[in-house]
Design a protein around this motif. Structure first.
Motif, PDB file in Angstrom:
ATOM      1  N   ILE A  66       0.866  -0.931  -0.288  1.00  0.00           N
ATOM      2  CA  ILE A  66       0.288   0.078   0.281  1.00  0.00           C
ATOM      3  C   ILE A  66       1.045   1.224   0.003  1.00  0.00           C
ATOM      4  CG2 ILE A  66      -1.636   1.401   1.248  1.00  0.00           C
ATOM      5  CD1 ILE A  66      -2.842  -0.980   2.028  1.00  0.00           C
ATOM      6  N   ILE A  67       1.806   1.223   0.651  1.00  0.00           N
ATOM      7  CA  ILE A  67       2.047   2.184   0.607  1.00  0.00           C
ATOM      8  C   ILE A  67       3.705   2.642  -0.100  1.00  0.00           C
ATOM      9  CG2 ILE A  67       4.532   3.679   2.131  1.00  0.00           C
ATOM     10  CD1 ILE A  67       3.434   2.369   4.506  1.00  0.00           C
ATOM     11  N   GLY A  68       4.261   1.592  -0.757  1.00  0.00           N
ATOM     12  CA  GLY A  68       4.746   1.714  -2.336  1.00  0.00           C
ATOM     13  C   GLY A  68       3.807   1.795  -3.133  1.00  0.00           C
ATOM     14  N   VAL A  69       2.755   1.468  -3.330  1.00  0.00           N
ATOM     15  CA  VAL A  69       1.786   2.073  -5.074  1.00  0.00           C
ATOM     16  C   VAL A  69       1.386   3.233  -4.116  1.00  0.00           C
ATOM     17  CG1 VAL A  69      -0.917   1.773  -5.165  1.00  0.00           C
ATOM     18  CG2 VAL A  69       0.800  -0.216  -5.091  1.00  0.00           C
ATOM     19  N   ILE A  70       1.279   4.330  -2.993  1.00  0.00           N
ATOM     20  CA  ILE A  70       0.850   5.421  -2.853  1.00  0.00           C
ATOM     21  C   ILE A  70       2.214   5.955  -3.672  1.00  0.00           C
ATOM     22  CG2 ILE A  70       0.251   6.814  -1.155  1.00  0.00           C
ATOM     23  CD1 ILE A  70      -1.108   4.626   0.109  1.00  0.00           C
ATOM     24  N   PHE A  71       3.119   5.733  -3.045  1.00  0.00           N
ATOM     25  CA  PHE A  71       4.223   6.691  -3.000  1.00  0.00           C
ATOM     26  C   PHE A  71       4.982   6.532  -4.673  1.00  0.00           C
ATOM     27  CE2 PHE A  71       4.519   6.890   1.124  1.00  0.00           C
ATOM     28  CZ  PHE A  71       4.873   8.589   1.399  1.00  0.00           C
ATOM     29  N   ALA A  72       4.322   5.815  -5.434  1.00  0.00           N
ATOM     30  CA  ALA A  72       4.522   5.255  -6.764  1.00  0.00           C
ATOM     31  C   ALA A  72       4.209   6.330  -7.476  1.00  0.00           C
ATOM     32  CB  ALA A  72       4.707   3.555  -6.876  1.00  0.00           C
ATOM     33  N   TYR A  73       3.227   6.310  -6.838  1.00  0.00           N
ATOM     34  CA  TYR A  73       2.188   8.167  -8.146  1.00  0.00           C
ATOM     35  C   TYR A  73       2.430   9.447  -7.162  1.00  0.00           C
ATOM     36  CZ  TYR A  73       0.413   3.908 -10.201  1.00  0.00           C
ATOM     37  OH  TYR A  73      -0.321   2.442 -11.124  1.00  0.00           O
ATOM     38  N   ILE A  74       3.247   9.905  -6.032  1.00  0.00           N
ATOM     39  CA  ILE A  74       3.534  11.085  -6.237  1.00  0.00           C
ATOM     40  C   ILE A  74       5.011  11.486  -6.417  1.00  0.00           C
ATOM     41  CG2 ILE A  74       4.072  12.305  -4.053  1.00  0.00           C
ATOM     42  CD1 ILE A  74       2.876  10.704  -2.572  1.00  0.00           C
ATOM     43  N   PRO A  75       4.308  12.761  -7.580  1.00  0.00           N
ATOM     44  CA  PRO A  75       5.331  13.190  -8.694  1.00  0.00           C
ATOM     45  C   PRO A  75       6.134  14.487  -7.439  1.00  0.00           C
ATOM     46  CG  PRO A  75       3.592  14.040  -8.718  1.00  0.00           C
ATOM     47  CD  PRO A  75       3.336  13.077  -7.699  1.00  0.00           C
ATOM     48  N   ILE A  76       7.491  13.367  -6.212  1.00  0.00           N
ATOM     49  CA  ILE A  76       8.597  13.449  -6.195  1.00  0.00           C
ATOM     50  C   ILE A  76       9.592  12.724  -5.984  1.00  0.00           C
ATOM     51  CG2 ILE A  76       6.928  14.857  -4.164  1.00  0.00           C
ATOM     52  CD1 ILE A  76       7.610  12.320  -2.365  1.00  0.00           C
ATOM     53  N   SER A  77      10.799  13.711  -5.986  1.00  0.00           N
ATOM     54  CA  SER A  77      12.402  12.478  -6.113  1.00  0.00           C
ATOM     55  C   SER A  77      12.209  11.574  -5.069  1.00  0.00           C
ATOM     56  CB  SER A  77      13.846  13.550  -5.292  1.00  0.00           C
ATOM     57  OG  SER A  77      14.633  13.021  -5.053  1.00  0.00           O
ATOM     58  N   ILE A  78      12.590  10.444  -6.371  1.00  0.00           N
ATOM     59  CA  ILE A  78      13.179   9.391  -5.354  1.00  0.00           C
ATOM     60  C   ILE A  78      13.633   9.224  -3.827  1.00  0.00           C
ATOM     61  CG2 ILE A  78      15.306   8.559  -6.407  1.00  0.00           C
ATOM     62  CD1 ILE A  78      13.557   5.587  -6.591  1.00  0.00           C
ATOM     63  N   PHE A  79      14.306   9.818  -3.600  1.00  0.00           N
ATOM     64  CA  PHE A  79      15.072   9.910  -3.023  1.00  0.00           C
ATOM     65  C   PHE A  79      14.313  10.980  -1.742  1.00  0.00           C
ATOM     66  CE2 PHE A  79      18.415  11.182  -5.495  1.00  0.00           C
ATOM     67  CZ  PHE A  79      19.351   9.850  -5.407  1.00  0.00           C
ATOM     68  N   VAL A  80      12.964  10.893  -1.866  1.00  0.00           N
ATOM     69  CA  VAL A  80      12.083  12.234  -0.928  1.00  0.00           C
ATOM     70  C   VAL A  80      11.009  10.471  -0.449  1.00  0.00           C
ATOM     71  CG1 VAL A  80      10.700  13.232  -0.276  1.00  0.00           C
ATOM     72  CG2 VAL A  80      12.036  14.166  -1.308  1.00  0.00           C
ATOM     73  N   LYS A  81      10.684   9.577  -1.778  1.00  0.00           N
ATOM     74  CA  LYS A  81      10.153   8.638  -1.607  1.00  0.00           C
ATOM     75  C   LYS A  81      10.252   7.590  -0.687  1.00  0.00           C
ATOM     76  CE  LYS A  81       7.837   8.944  -6.045  1.00  0.00           C
ATOM     77  NZ  LYS A  81       7.866   8.582  -6.953  1.00  0.00           N
ATOM     78  N   LEU A  82      11.929   7.251  -0.895  1.00  0.00           N
ATOM     79  CA  LEU A  82      12.442   6.323   0.588  1.00  0.00           C
ATOM     80  C   LEU A  82      12.695   6.472   1.549  1.00  0.00           C
ATOM     81  CD1 LEU A  82      15.238   5.688  -2.255  1.00  0.00           C
ATOM     82  CD2 LEU A  82      13.781   3.745  -2.130  1.00  0.00           C
ATOM     83  N   ILE A  83      13.308   7.925   1.896  1.00  0.00           N
ATOM     84  CA  ILE A  83      12.706   8.697   3.066  1.00  0.00           C
ATOM     85  C   ILE A  83      11.808   8.573   3.846  1.00  0.00           C
ATOM     86  CG2 ILE A  83      13.678  10.767   4.635  1.00  0.00           C
ATOM     87  CD1 ILE A  83      16.134  11.011   1.768  1.00  0.00           C
ATOM     88  N   ILE A  84      10.987   9.489   2.720  1.00  0.00           N
ATOM     89  CA  ILE A  84       8.915   9.427   4.197  1.00  0.00           C
ATOM     90  C   ILE A  84       8.679   8.028   3.948  1.00  0.00           C
ATOM     91  CG2 ILE A  84       7.284  10.301   4.545  1.00  0.00           C
ATOM     92  CD1 ILE A  84       8.498  13.024   3.215  1.00  0.00           C
ATOM     93  N   GLY A  85       8.951   7.133   2.677  1.00  0.00           N
ATOM     94  CA  GLY A  85       8.484   6.037   3.093  1.00  0.00           C
ATOM     95  C   GLY A  85       8.575   5.061   4.265  1.00  0.00           C
ATOM     96  N   GLU A  86      10.093   5.123   4.237  1.00  0.00           N
ATOM     97  CA  GLU A  86      11.181   3.865   4.675  1.00  0.00           C
ATOM     98  C   GLU A  86      10.506   4.543   6.824  1.00  0.00           C
ATOM     99  OE1 GLU A  86      12.888   0.816   5.279  1.00  0.00           O
ATOM    100  OE2 GLU A  86      11.803   0.811   2.934  1.00  0.00           O
ATOM    101  N   ILE A  87      10.669   5.900   6.357  1.00  0.00           N
ATOM    102  CA  ILE A  87      10.125   6.424   7.488  1.00  0.00           C
ATOM    103  C   ILE A  87       8.592   5.542   8.088  1.00  0.00           C
ATOM    104  CG2 ILE A  87       9.467   7.699   9.491  1.00  0.00           C
ATOM    105  CD1 ILE A  87      11.875   9.961   7.726  1.00  0.00           C
TER     106      ILE A  87
END
Length: 152
Positions: A66-87
């Protein structure tokens, strides 16, 4: 029957059943792989530990998907996705659900790194189905082997 032999039988039978069913239902090798690794990872001769492991793996896969799918569609930097998603994953799994976060992180990372060309929502859904298929097969096989072993 020794614990080693019992665990070996449960693991091998679970993998074989998963493979046969996967072939019948035309599941691709990647899907078969995920079902089989679930069988291997959760196999335990202690039925209570098996259920706990299955629950953690299933919930972790859903959370990461669920978190991966949500973040996959958010148009932000992969680095931001990785940091926020993992937190979010670490906090939610470890602190709120009290389950290991590793499986959720793996599913999340596979989706974010686009390991597959499939749409993120489709990939996440397939991994959830694969995981729960492996869980169901392994729980049933474990129960049957335990029942058979106790009748001897």
């Amino acid at each position: 029957m020794s614990e080693f032999l019992e665990k070996s039988i449960i693991t091998i039978i679970s993998i074989l059943i998963a493979t046969v069913l996967g072939n019948i239902f035309k599941v691709n090798n990647l899907g078969l792989f995920y079902v089989a690794i679930t069988c291997v990872i959760i196999t335990n001769v202690d039925f209570n530990q098996l259920i706990e492991s299955a629950k953690s793996r299933g919930i972790g896969t859903v959370v990461g998907g669920i978190i991966g799918v949500i973040f996959a569609y958010i148009p932000i930097s992969i680095f931001v996705k990785l940091i926020i998603g993992e937190i979010i994953i670490l906090y939610f799994c470890e602190k709120k659900l009290k389950i290991p976060s590793a499986i959720a992180s793996v599913v999340f990372l596979i989706i974010i790194y686009k390991i597959t060309s499939e749409a993120p929502y489709l990939y996440g859904l397939k991994r959830i189905i694969d995981t729960f298929s492996g869980i169901i097969i392994t729980v049933i096989v474990t129960y049957l082997v335990k029942a058979f072993n106790s009748s001897w």
